[in-house]
Design a protein around this motif. Structure first.
Motif, PDB file in Angstrom:
ATOM      1  N   ARG A 297      23.936  15.399 -14.896  1.00 20.19           N
ATOM      2  CA  ARG A 297      24.609  15.100 -16.163  1.00 20.19           C
ATOM      3  C   ARG A 297      25.933  15.864 -16.230  1.00 20.19           C
ATOM      4  N   TRP A 298      27.008  15.164 -15.921  1.00 19.57           N
ATOM      5  CA  TRP A 298      28.338  15.765 -15.952  1.00 19.57           C
ATOM      6  C   TRP A 298      29.044  15.403 -17.248  1.00 19.57           C
ATOM      7  N   GLY A 299      30.066  16.192 -17.562  1.00 19.47           N
ATOM      8  CA  GLY A 299      30.929  15.842 -18.682  1.00 19.47           C
ATOM      9  C   GLY A 299      31.841  14.682 -18.318  1.00 19.47           C
ATOM     10  N   ASP A 300      32.393  14.039 -19.317  1.00 18.66           N
ATOM     11  CA  ASP A 300      33.199  12.838 -19.089  1.00 18.66           C
ATOM     12  C   ASP A 300      34.432  13.106 -18.239  1.00 18.66           C
ATOM     13  N   VAL A 301      35.041  14.282 -18.378  1.00 13.10           N
ATOM     14  CA  VAL A 301      36.299  14.542 -17.682  1.00 13.10           C
ATOM     15  C   VAL A 301      36.102  15.318 -16.386  1.00 13.10           C
ATOM     16  N   GLU A 302      34.867  15.659 -16.049  1.00 12.27           N
ATOM     17  CA  GLU A 302      34.617  16.378 -14.803  1.00 12.27           C
ATOM     18  C   GLU A 302      34.689  15.434 -13.618  1.00 12.27           C
ATOM     19  N   LEU A 303      34.983  15.988 -12.445  1.00 18.52           N
ATOM     20  CA  LEU A 303      35.055  15.215 -11.202  1.00 18.52           C
ATOM     21  C   LEU A 303      35.967  13.997 -11.335  1.00 18.52           C
ATOM     22  N   THR A 304      37.078  14.205 -12.027  1.00 22.08           N
ATOM     23  CA  THR A 304      38.092  13.151 -12.195  1.00 22.08           C
ATOM     24  C   THR A 304      37.466  11.844 -12.691  1.00 22.08           C
ATOM     25  N   ASN A 305      36.685  11.953 -13.734  1.00 26.59           N
ATOM     26  CA  ASN A 305      36.112  10.791 -14.439  1.00 26.59           C
ATOM     27  C   ASN A 305      35.065  10.011 -13.632  1.00 26.59           C
ATOM     28  N   ARG A 306      34.626  10.531 -12.525  1.00 28.51           N
ATOM     29  CA  ARG A 306      33.614   9.820 -11.750  1.00 28.51           C
ATOM     30  C   ARG A 306      32.291   9.676 -12.490  1.00 28.51           C
ATOM     31  N   PRO A 307      31.845  10.679 -13.259  1.00 30.34           N
ATOM     32  CA  PRO A 307      30.595  10.489 -14.012  1.00 30.34           C
ATOM     33  C   PRO A 307      30.636   9.268 -14.930  1.00 30.34           C
ATOM     34  N   THR A 308      31.815   8.925 -15.447  1.00 28.34           N
ATOM     35  CA  THR A 308      31.920   7.720 -16.276  1.00 28.34           C
ATOM     36  C   THR A 308      31.591   6.477 -15.452  1.00 28.34           C
ATOM     37  N   LEU A 309      32.095   6.415 -14.228  1.00 21.25           N
ATOM     38  CA  LEU A 309      31.785   5.286 -13.348  1.00 21.25           C
ATOM     39  C   LEU A 309      30.297   5.237 -13.039  1.00 21.25           C
ATOM     40  N   SER A 337      37.410  -4.190 -18.851  1.00 21.08           N
ATOM     41  CA  SER A 337      37.848  -2.836 -19.245  1.00 21.08           C
ATOM     42  C   SER A 337      36.734  -1.803 -19.172  1.00 21.08           C
ATOM     43  N   GLU A 338      35.740  -2.028 -18.327  1.00 21.59           N
ATOM     44  CA  GLU A 338      34.661  -1.052 -18.167  1.00 21.59           C
ATOM     45  C   GLU A 338      34.993  -0.007 -17.109  1.00 21.59           C
ATOM     46  N   ILE A 339      35.855  -0.348 -16.162  1.00 18.41           N
ATOM     47  CA  ILE A 339      36.269   0.590 -15.122  1.00 18.41           C
ATOM     48  C   ILE A 339      37.774   0.480 -14.944  1.00 18.41           C
ATOM     49  N   PRO A 340      38.444   1.535 -14.438  1.00 16.71           N
ATOM     50  CA  PRO A 340      39.883   1.444 -14.171  1.00 16.71           C
ATOM     51  C   PRO A 340      40.159   0.639 -12.912  1.00 16.71           C
ATOM     52  N   ARG A 341      41.388   0.209 -12.776  1.00 15.86           N
ATOM     53  CA  ARG A 341      41.760  -0.579 -11.611  1.00 15.86           C
ATOM     54  C   ARG A 341      41.545   0.189 -10.318  1.00 15.86           C
ATOM     55  N   HIS A 348      32.352   5.065  -6.309  1.00 18.03           N
ATOM     56  CA  HIS A 348      32.612   6.429  -5.856  1.00 18.03           C
ATOM     57  C   HIS A 348      31.335   7.229  -5.604  1.00 18.03           C
ATOM     58  N   ASN A 349      30.326   6.557  -5.117  1.00 13.40           N
ATOM     59  CA  ASN A 349      29.116   7.231  -4.633  1.00 13.40           C
ATOM     60  C   ASN A 349      28.349   6.206  -3.801  1.00 13.40           C
ATOM     61  N   GLN A 350      27.943   6.601  -2.593  1.00 12.30           N
ATOM     62  CA  GLN A 350      27.313   5.642  -1.689  1.00 12.30           C
ATOM     63  C   GLN A 350      26.006   5.095  -2.241  1.00 12.30           C
ATOM     64  N   TRP A 351      25.191   5.955  -2.850  1.00 12.03           N
ATOM     65  CA  TRP A 351      23.923   5.487  -3.408  1.00 12.03           C
ATOM     66  C   TRP A 351      24.149   4.535  -4.573  1.00 12.03           C
ATOM     67  N   MET A 352      25.100   4.887  -5.443  1.00 13.55           N
ATOM     68  CA  MET A 352      25.403   3.997  -6.557  1.00 13.55           C
ATOM     69  C   MET A 352      25.904   2.649  -6.068  1.00 13.55           C
ATOM     70  N   ASP A 353      26.720   2.667  -5.015  1.00 18.12           N
ATOM     71  CA  ASP A 353      27.241   1.417  -4.476  1.00 18.12           C
ATOM     72  C   ASP A 353      26.128   0.513  -3.965  1.00 18.12           C
ATOM     73  N   VAL A 354      25.231   1.063  -3.161  1.00 17.02           N
ATOM     74  CA  VAL A 354      24.187   0.214  -2.574  1.00 17.02           C
ATOM     75  C   VAL A 354      23.199  -0.243  -3.641  1.00 17.02           C
ATOM     76  N   LEU A 355      22.879   0.608  -4.609  1.00 15.62           N
ATOM     77  CA  LEU A 355      21.965   0.209  -5.675  1.00 15.62           C
ATOM     78  C   LEU A 355      22.581  -0.860  -6.569  1.00 15.62           C
ATOM     79  N   PHE A 356      23.886  -0.745  -6.845  1.00 18.40           N
ATOM     80  CA  PHE A 356      24.543  -1.743  -7.679  1.00 18.40           C
ATOM     81  C   PHE A 356      24.626  -3.082  -6.954  1.00 18.40           C
TER      82      PHE A 356
END
Length: 453
Positions: A297-309, A337-341, A348-356
């Motif tokens: 559980r990261w904050g919204d602005v940590e890791l250059t907004n990756r937790p939002t993705l 408008s759910e993700i930036p261009r 931005h995470n291999q596990w998230m990519d394959v699961l999605f």
């Protein structure tokens, strides 16, 4: 350091690396290391990079902030056509190599390649379940590449092709720093190096350049022979650090240290159990750490907004956990408008990519794919483990393998499928018949391989 000094430093390094590359290439040709697998891995990577190199050479390139305040590139109007041409040429190359190998006869199928094709199939069937296109040009090109990687010879050739590309990409980026400074550099964001700017070289993004160099490092070590491999890996690591990508810089230190400690090779007489165990721990740690970082559980602005993705991806995964949404769905989230261009390529995470893309079924197949590759590597197992660990290290906060379609980093997947053990010494022997009368003798391939005359 001023930009002039930074450019000169990188260009000097590129020139030295280019000169140093010539001798290993001649040696590789003389020893028969170059084969059709070399052509596949290097060719696919080079063709996928071609549009970016042309944009850099043209210089007609700007950047702007999008709605998410992300700095994104604005390409010239011809760039999309160049991308499509590169993809098409990569597909044609794979098909030519596939057909040529089938015509030669004696084809041996690689189990890992078949698993990769099964994973591709699940991803595209998942797209059909959600009214997405089940067949796309980039998807078909990846299928052609995987089919070729299922029949082409395993050994040193694929690793050498990936290594040559990695070093070549670093050299091209070094020269771009001198001749196209305004394209090759971007202002530093959260951290910087003594260069004073972030290097993105001939690619459109400093993070993409950094992770491309990192995934090529283990293959450069495995593909090149002798002391040159140490110098090339150090050069790739230094160039990755110059991008100021935190992921690339951290992975550069870890992978370079692992290569120096384990010193993997493809022509060992037997597997070194201690080195294998060390490399296995590295891979398990990288894969587990990648998953834990995404689940934290990261904050919204940590890791250059990756937790939002990751939260966006997790919300979709919960609604289709078993099979995901296919390879094209993620990019469409920018339109809503759910993700930036800048995040259209990956979550931005291999596990998230394959699961999605392919759900739990796809994640299981990815694990099976890695297990088959590792198990079949035999004496080459330590090197394969480190190469896989590099993928998951950069796949912690960046995009590594695209599931279901071809892109720049697909060369590392093909190289992993095709890199394998070779006989001690060389696969090829020199024959000097009496009729040569002192002329250089030809290379005669052993039954296990093929060579490029």
């Amino acid at each position: 350091m001023t930009f002039t000094a930074a450019s000169l430093v990188l260009a000097t390094g590129a020139l030295l690396a280019f000169v140093a590359l010539l001798t290993p290439l001649r040696r590789a040709h003389a020893l028969g290391d170059l084969d059709s697998s070399t052509i596949l891995t290097f060719g696919v990577a080079a063709l996928m990079t071609m549009p970016a190199i042309l944009v850099t050479a043209d210089g007609n390139f700007t950047r702007r902030f999008d709605a998410f305040r992300e700095l994104v590139p604005v390409y010239p109007s011809w760039q999309p056509a160049a991308v499509r041409l590169g993809v098409l040429m990569a597909g044609l190359l794979a098909l030519v190599l596939l057909i040529r190998r089938l015509l030669l006869g004696g084809v041996r199928l690689h189990a890992a390649g078949l698993v990769a094709i099964l994973l591709w199939s699940v991803a595209h069937l998942s797209a059909g379940l959600h009214s997405q296109a089940t067949v796309t040009p980039r998807g078909l090109v990846l299928l052609a590449c995987l089919a070729a990687a299922t029949v082409l010879p395993r050994g040193r050739g694929a690793a050498l092709g990936a290594g040559i590309f990695g070093v070549g990409l670093a050299i091209a980026s070094g020269f771009a720093a001198l001749f196209r400074h305004e394209v090759a550099f971007v202002p530093c964001r959260e951290q910087c190096t003594p260069l004073g700017e972030s290097l993105q070289g001939v690619l459109s993004n400093e993070n993409l350049l950094g992770i491309s160099l990192i995934v090529a490092m283990p293959f450069a070590f495995l593909g090149f022979r002798g002391a040159a491999r140490y110098g090339f890996c150090a050069y790739l690591a230094a160039m990755a650090v110059a991008t100021t990508s935190r992921t690339a810089a951290g992975a550069a230190v870890v992978i370079l240290a692992a290569l120096l400690l384990v010193r993997p090779r493809l022509d060992g007489a037997r597997e070194a159990l201690g080195r294998t165990a060390f490399a296995a721990v590295l891979l398990v740690g990288a894969a587990a750490g990648s998953l834990m970082v995404a689940e934290h559980r990261w904050g919204d602005v940590e890791l250059t907004n990756r937790p939002t993705l990751w939260r966006v991806a997790s919300g979709y995964i919960e609604r289709s956990p078993w099979f995901g949404y296919g390879p094209e769905k993620w990019a469409t989230l920018y339109e809503s408008s759910e993700i930036p261009r800048a995040a259209q390529r990956t979550a931005h995470n291999q596990w998230m990519d394959v699961l999605f893309v392919a759900g739990i079924v796809g994640a299981v197949l990815l694990v099976v794919l890695l297990a088959v590759v590792i198990w079949s590597a035999e004496a080459a197992r330590p090197g394969i483990l480190i190469a896989a660990a590099a993928i998951f290290l950069v796949g912690t906060t960046e995009g590594a393998w695209a599931i279901g379609y071809v892109d720049l980093l697909s060369f590392s997947l093909l190289a992993l499928l095709l890199t394998g053990p070779v006989a001690a010494g060389s696969q090829y022997v020199h024959v000097r018949p009496a009729t040569t009368q002192g002329r250089p003798s030809p290379l005669v391939p052993s039954p296990a391989g093929e060579t490029i005359p």
